[in-house]
Design an enzyme around this catalytic site. Structure first.
Site, PDB file in Angstrom:
ATOM      1  CB  SER A 130       1.137   7.312 -81.413  1.00 57.24           C
ATOM      2  OG  SER A 130       0.770   8.582 -80.901  1.00 57.24           O
ATOM      3  CE  LYS A 184       3.003   5.709 -78.790  1.00 58.67           C
ATOM      4  NZ  LYS A 184       2.697   5.769 -77.404  1.00 58.67           N
ATOM      5  CG  HIS A 187       5.391   9.444 -80.268  1.00 58.33           C
ATOM      6  ND1 HIS A 187       4.477   9.453 -79.231  1.00 58.33           N
ATOM      7  CD2 HIS A 187       4.749   9.987 -81.331  1.00 58.33           C
ATOM      8  CE1 HIS A 187       3.341   9.974 -79.654  1.00 58.33           C
ATOM      9  NE2 HIS A 187       3.476  10.309 -80.927  1.00 58.33           N
ATOM     10  CG  ASN A 188       4.640   8.072 -75.478  1.00 59.41           C
ATOM     11  OD1 ASN A 188       4.346   8.096 -76.671  1.00 59.41           O
ATOM     12  ND2 ASN A 188       3.953   7.389 -74.612  1.00 59.41           N
ATOM     13  CD  GLU A 191       2.080  11.892 -75.702  1.00 52.95           C
ATOM     14  OE1 GLU A 191       2.033  11.158 -76.706  1.00 52.95           O
ATOM     15  OE2 GLU A 191       1.634  11.541 -74.596  1.00 52.95           O
ATOM     16  CE1 TYR A 192       4.738  11.503 -70.933  1.00 55.14           C
ATOM     17  CE2 TYR A 192       5.720  12.406 -68.956  1.00 55.14           C
ATOM     18  CZ  TYR A 192       4.962  11.435 -69.579  1.00 55.14           C
ATOM     19  OH  TYR A 192       4.441  10.410 -68.839  1.00 55.14           O
TER      20      TYR A 192
END
Ligand code: 6PG
Length: 469
Positions: A130, A184, A187-188, A191-192
């Site tokens: 990332s 990951k 994590h995304n 993030e969203y």
């Protein structure tokens, strides 16, 4: 050409090229492989010294140039290309060699590839990377999962190239099989959620306070110097100040309000549903990308319905409450993501150390934030904590900021301003912290129409009632 290179990288797109140059900057010799001759030539030119940085379009030349065991990282688009690259490498590899998939592969694909390659004596890693292209060049956060012993071979390279948080590298062995890709993916999802919440607060500041871009730029920059310190708040401040190149005014006002997605947020939501773990703020962030894509329908619908003209809030009050509500909702988003990780760790046998996950997110990655230092502390104090909301570290932070979320959500609801992420974070909090929910009614309804039975509060056992007609 050097005799043997320390590390190999397949895929010389922006991410691959930048990651490769980062490896070279840290004193490791590296060779890249790509079928595109132009990318190969450009890299050789930029590398300067082919004993340190080299590249080739020939896959056999590439594998023969690597020292044993070979460490080969793939930075190619997720999906069938990863399988195709693996197949082209396989006949040229030896037992004990290592392939690392650095893309956003779906975790079950990683499990399949790991099992397939293990049978052939090849160690396969799924390693989330990332930080975008800049992170790849200057120091990403890296989330590797795979064989623990084989990790020792790639550890020196990863620790050298990763971002550093107070000197500590933002990379760690996370667990077997797809642990790295799974982390990951979540994590995304986080993030969203954070992006959705930041965009809602930006909208609210404009509509409820009449703030202009530069006022908001200064405000986000100020917030970034406080407890909201994070990469996403920092770039929001920078975005707001960017002038447009074609018109007077700021670029942000000319960007179409339709956000694309590559799927990792959706996967996070889909898998949370499979696990039975609620992550509604992340789900809502995915839904908002979908609603944003319906621009033509939104235009039609906007003309059909009146909405209240927002009454301005007192500016000082709005700014203070917006900071508190954003902080509150950031906590809810991390809490949901960490909850999903805690559960997935058991279901998929990852044996994740959530303090380590939080630690390697403190720098380099897109969701890096001051809050992650607190999250790390919470999981060091209680490694099996199911949800951050149960941590004594977080009770005062949430208690102090939830009133602002209540106030802004009720203001927005009565003024017709959509705050789906924030209101959702608030209802998640209210539901998760309720000792009694109305789901007794749902149990009764299920039993009424389908004889699905129910349990009782006052005695053990399974009950069914003949409810009548
Ligand atoms: C990162 C990002 C990255 C992701 C982009 C775009 O950690 O560097 O998560 O991996 O691909 O953010 O994602 P969407 O296209 O789904 O928004």
């Amino acid at each position: 050409m050097k005799d043997k290179y320390d590390f190999g990288l397949v895929g010389l797109g922006v991410m691959g090229r930048n990651f490769l140059l980062n490896v070279a900057d840290n004193g490791f010799s590296i060779i890249g492989h790509d079928l595109d001759q132009k990318k190969v030539n450009a890299l050789i030119d930029e590398g300067g010294d082919t004993a340190k940085v080299n590249a080739t379009t020939h896959i056999q030349e590439f594998t023969e140039a690597l020292g044993a065991p070979r460490s080969i990282m793939l930075l190619v688009p997720a999906g069938h290309i990863v399988d195709a690259v693996i197949e082209s490498l396989l006949p040229l590899l030896d037992e004990g060699d290592i392939i690392i998939d650095g893309g956003n592969s779906f975790f079950t694909d990683t499990d399949r590839r790991e099992a397939y390659l293990r049978k052939k004596g090849i160690n396969f890693f799924g390693a989330g990377v990332s930080g975008g292209d800049k992170g790849a060049r200057k120091g990403p956060s890296i989330m590797p999962g795979g064989n623990r012993d084989a990790y020792q071979h790639v550890k020196p390279v990863f620790e050298a190239v990763a971002a550093k948080y107070h000197g500590e590298p933002c990379v760690a062995y996370l667990g077997p099989k797809s642990a790295g890709n799974y982390v990951k993916m979540v994590h995304n999802g986080i993030e969203y959620g954070l992006m959705q919440l930041t965009s809602e607060i930006y909208d609210l500041l404009k509509k409820a306070g009449g703030l202009d871009n530069m006022e908001m730029h200064h405000l986000f920059a100020k917030w970034n110097a406080g407890r909201l310190q994070s990469f996403l708040v920092e770039i929001t401040a920078a975005i707001l100040a960017r002038p447009d190149e074609f018109n007077d005014g700021h670029l942000i006002d000319f960007i179409l309000d339709k956000a694309k997605q590559k799927g990792t947020g959706k996967w996070t939501s889909q898998n949370a549903m499979d696990l039975g773990i609620p992550i509604p703020t992340i789900d809502m962030a995915v839904s908002m990308r979908e609603i944003s894509a319906l621009k033509a329908e939104r235009l039609q619908a906007d003309a059909l319905y009146d909405r209240p003209r927002p009454a301005h809030m007192k500016k000082d009050e709005l700014l203070e409450k917006a900071e508190e509500a954003l902080y509150f909702s950031f906590i809810m988003t991390y809490a949901q993501g960490m909850h999903q990780l805690a559960d997935a760790s058991k279901t998929y046998g990852y044996d994740l150390d959530l303090a380590v996950v939080a630690k390697i997110w403190r720098a380099g990655c897109i969701i890096r934030a001051g809050l992650l230092a607190d999250i790390t502390e919470a999981f060091i104090a209680a490694p099996t904590l199911p949800n951050l909301l149960l941590s004594p570290h977080f009770v005062p932070k949430v208690t102090e900021t939830v009133p602002a979320a209540r106030e802004l959500v009720s203001y927005a609801a009565s003024n017709g301003i959509p705050l789906p992420g924030l209101s959702n974070a608030l209802t998640y909090f209210d539901a998760y912290t309720s000792s009694r929910l109305p789901l007794n009614m749902i149990q009764a309804q299920r039993d009424y129409f389908g004889s699905h039975t129910y349990e009782r509060l006052d005695r053990e056992g399974i009950f069914h009632t003949e409810w009548g007609a």
